[in-house]
Design a protein around this motif. Structure first.
Motif, PDB file in Angstrom:
ATOM      1  N   THR A 163     -15.228 -50.246 -16.399  1.00  0.00           N
ATOM      2  CA  THR A 163     -14.713 -49.543 -17.573  1.00  0.00           C
ATOM      3  C   THR A 163     -14.323 -50.568 -18.624  1.00  0.00           C
ATOM      4  N   LEU A 164     -14.787 -50.376 -19.841  1.00  0.00           N
ATOM      5  CA  LEU A 164     -14.325 -51.197 -20.956  1.00  0.00           C
ATOM      6  C   LEU A 164     -13.022 -50.599 -21.452  1.00  0.00           C
ATOM      7  N   ARG A 165     -12.027 -51.442 -21.695  1.00  0.00           N
ATOM      8  CA  ARG A 165     -10.728 -50.961 -22.168  1.00  0.00           C
ATOM      9  C   ARG A 165     -10.410 -51.591 -23.512  1.00  0.00           C
ATOM     10  N   PHE A 166      -9.937 -50.761 -24.431  1.00  0.00           N
ATOM     11  CA  PHE A 166      -9.629 -51.192 -25.787  1.00  0.00           C
ATOM     12  C   PHE A 166      -8.291 -50.611 -26.221  1.00  0.00           C
ATOM     13  N   GLY A 167      -7.630 -51.270 -27.156  1.00  0.00           N
ATOM     14  CA  GLY A 167      -6.552 -50.636 -27.905  1.00  0.00           C
ATOM     15  C   GLY A 167      -7.213 -49.705 -28.909  1.00  0.00           C
ATOM     16  N   GLN A 168      -6.448 -48.811 -29.497  1.00  0.00           N
ATOM     17  CA  GLN A 168      -7.023 -47.814 -30.406  1.00  0.00           C
ATOM     18  C   GLN A 168      -7.748 -48.458 -31.589  1.00  0.00           C
ATOM     19  N   ALA A 169      -7.160 -49.455 -32.225  1.00  0.00           N
ATOM     20  CA  ALA A 169      -7.788 -50.097 -33.387  1.00  0.00           C
ATOM     21  C   ALA A 169      -9.063 -50.831 -32.990  1.00  0.00           C
ATOM     22  N   ARG A 170      -9.040 -51.493 -31.847  1.00  0.00           N
ATOM     23  CA  ARG A 170     -10.237 -52.211 -31.383  1.00  0.00           C
ATOM     24  C   ARG A 170     -11.370 -51.247 -31.057  1.00  0.00           C
ATOM     25  N   LEU A 171     -11.039 -50.107 -30.450  1.00  0.00           N
ATOM     26  CA  LEU A 171     -12.083 -49.130 -30.153  1.00  0.00           C
ATOM     27  C   LEU A 171     -12.688 -48.594 -31.441  1.00  0.00           C
TER      28      LEU A 171
ATOM     29  N   SER B  97     -24.717 -36.169 -25.419  1.00  0.00           N
ATOM     30  CA  SER B  97     -25.247 -36.121 -24.064  1.00  0.00           C
ATOM     31  C   SER B  97     -26.032 -34.829 -23.883  1.00  0.00           C
ATOM     32  N   ASN B  98     -27.002 -34.871 -22.981  1.00  0.00           N
ATOM     33  CA  ASN B  98     -27.749 -33.651 -22.691  1.00  0.00           C
ATOM     34  C   ASN B  98     -27.865 -33.486 -21.182  1.00  0.00           C
ATOM     35  N   SER B  99     -28.410 -32.371 -20.742  1.00  0.00           N
ATOM     36  CA  SER B  99     -28.461 -32.065 -19.313  1.00  0.00           C
ATOM     37  C   SER B  99     -29.448 -32.927 -18.543  1.00  0.00           C
ATOM     38  N   SER B 100     -30.329 -33.656 -19.221  1.00  0.00           N
ATOM     39  CA  SER B 100     -31.304 -34.481 -18.510  1.00  0.00           C
ATOM     40  C   SER B 100     -30.831 -35.918 -18.310  1.00  0.00           C
ATOM     41  N   GLY B 101     -29.567 -36.170 -18.547  1.00  0.00           N
ATOM     42  CA  GLY B 101     -29.037 -37.521 -18.312  1.00  0.00           C
ATOM     43  C   GLY B 101     -29.053 -38.326 -19.578  1.00  0.00           C
ATOM     44  N   GLY B 102     -29.895 -39.342 -19.613  1.00  0.00           N
ATOM     45  CA  GLY B 102     -29.969 -40.177 -20.801  1.00  0.00           C
ATOM     46  C   GLY B 102     -28.886 -41.235 -20.820  1.00  0.00           C
ATOM     47  N   ALA B 103     -28.790 -41.933 -21.915  1.00  0.00           N
ATOM     48  CA  ALA B 103     -27.809 -43.010 -22.076  1.00  0.00           C
ATOM     49  C   ALA B 103     -26.514 -42.418 -22.601  1.00  0.00           C
ATOM     50  N   CYS B 104     -25.620 -42.037 -21.695  1.00  0.00           N
ATOM     51  CA  CYS B 104     -24.393 -41.357 -22.090  1.00  0.00           C
ATOM     52  C   CYS B 104     -23.168 -42.194 -21.749  1.00  0.00           C
ATOM     53  N   VAL B 105     -22.151 -42.028 -22.543  1.00  0.00           N
ATOM     54  CA  VAL B 105     -20.878 -42.672 -22.268  1.00  0.00           C
ATOM     55  C   VAL B 105     -19.791 -41.620 -22.222  1.00  0.00           C
ATOM     56  N   GLU B 106     -18.676 -41.990 -21.589  1.00  0.00           N
ATOM     57  CA  GLU B 106     -17.500 -41.151 -21.551  1.00  0.00           C
ATOM     58  C   GLU B 106     -16.334 -41.945 -22.108  1.00  0.00           C
ATOM     59  N   LEU B 107     -15.412 -41.247 -22.755  1.00  0.00           N
ATOM     60  CA  LEU B 107     -14.205 -41.854 -23.307  1.00  0.00           C
ATOM     61  C   LEU B 107     -12.981 -41.204 -22.692  1.00  0.00           C
ATOM     62  N   ALA B 108     -11.908 -41.996 -22.552  1.00  0.00           N
ATOM     63  CA  ALA B 108     -10.632 -41.468 -22.065  1.00  0.00           C
ATOM     64  C   ALA B 108      -9.494 -42.219 -22.734  1.00  0.00           C
ATOM     65  N   CYS B 109      -8.349 -41.550 -22.827  1.00  0.00           N
ATOM     66  CA  CYS B 109      -7.124 -42.162 -23.340  1.00  0.00           C
ATOM     67  C   CYS B 109      -6.129 -42.248 -22.195  1.00  0.00           C
ATOM     68  N   SER B 110      -5.428 -43.368 -22.131  1.00  0.00           N
ATOM     69  CA  SER B 110      -4.384 -43.548 -21.129  1.00  0.00           C
ATOM     70  C   SER B 110      -3.298 -44.399 -21.764  1.00  0.00           C
ATOM     71  N   GLY B 111      -2.234 -43.746 -22.225  1.00  0.00           N
ATOM     72  CA  GLY B 111      -1.198 -44.470 -22.945  1.00  0.00           C
ATOM     73  C   GLY B 111      -1.774 -45.038 -24.232  1.00  0.00           C
ATOM     74  N   ASP B 112      -1.605 -46.336 -24.446  1.00  0.00           N
ATOM     75  CA  ASP B 112      -2.139 -46.999 -25.644  1.00  0.00           C
ATOM     76  C   ASP B 112      -3.569 -47.482 -25.464  1.00  0.00           C
ATOM     77  N   LEU B 113      -4.135 -47.310 -24.277  1.00  0.00           N
ATOM     78  CA  LEU B 113      -5.491 -47.782 -24.012  1.00  0.00           C
ATOM     79  C   LEU B 113      -6.515 -46.684 -24.193  1.00  0.00           C
TER      80      LEU B 113
END
Length: 65
Positions: free
Chosen positions: A43-51, A14-30
């Motif tokens: 929000t797309l949700r995945f198990g660890q192996a699927r991600l 990611s850069n300061s001018s925006g662009g096509a950025c994503v964010e990731l987070a962990c919550s338990g097994d998701l």
């Protein structure tokens, strides 16, 4: 379900001018993925192996138009 207190991390590409950025987070097994420009949007949700499999497909260009 992703919890409200999930710690979201923005892509290192990611850069300061925006662009096509994503964010990731962990919550338990998701693992969550969301658009950094729309944090209240879907929000797309995945198990660890699927991600891991999804990210590998992204790296290989499978979803490139």
């Amino acid at each position: 379900m992703m919890t409200e207190d999930a710690m979201w991390r923005k892509s290192s590409r990611s850069n300061s001018s925006g662009g096509a950025c994503v964010e990731l987070a962990c919550s338990g097994d998701l693992r969550g993925v969301r658009d950094s420009k729309n944090p209240t949007g879907p929000t797309l949700r995945f198990g660890q192996a699927r991600l891991a499999a999804f990210l590998e497909e992204v790296r290989t260009g499978r979803f490139d138009g």
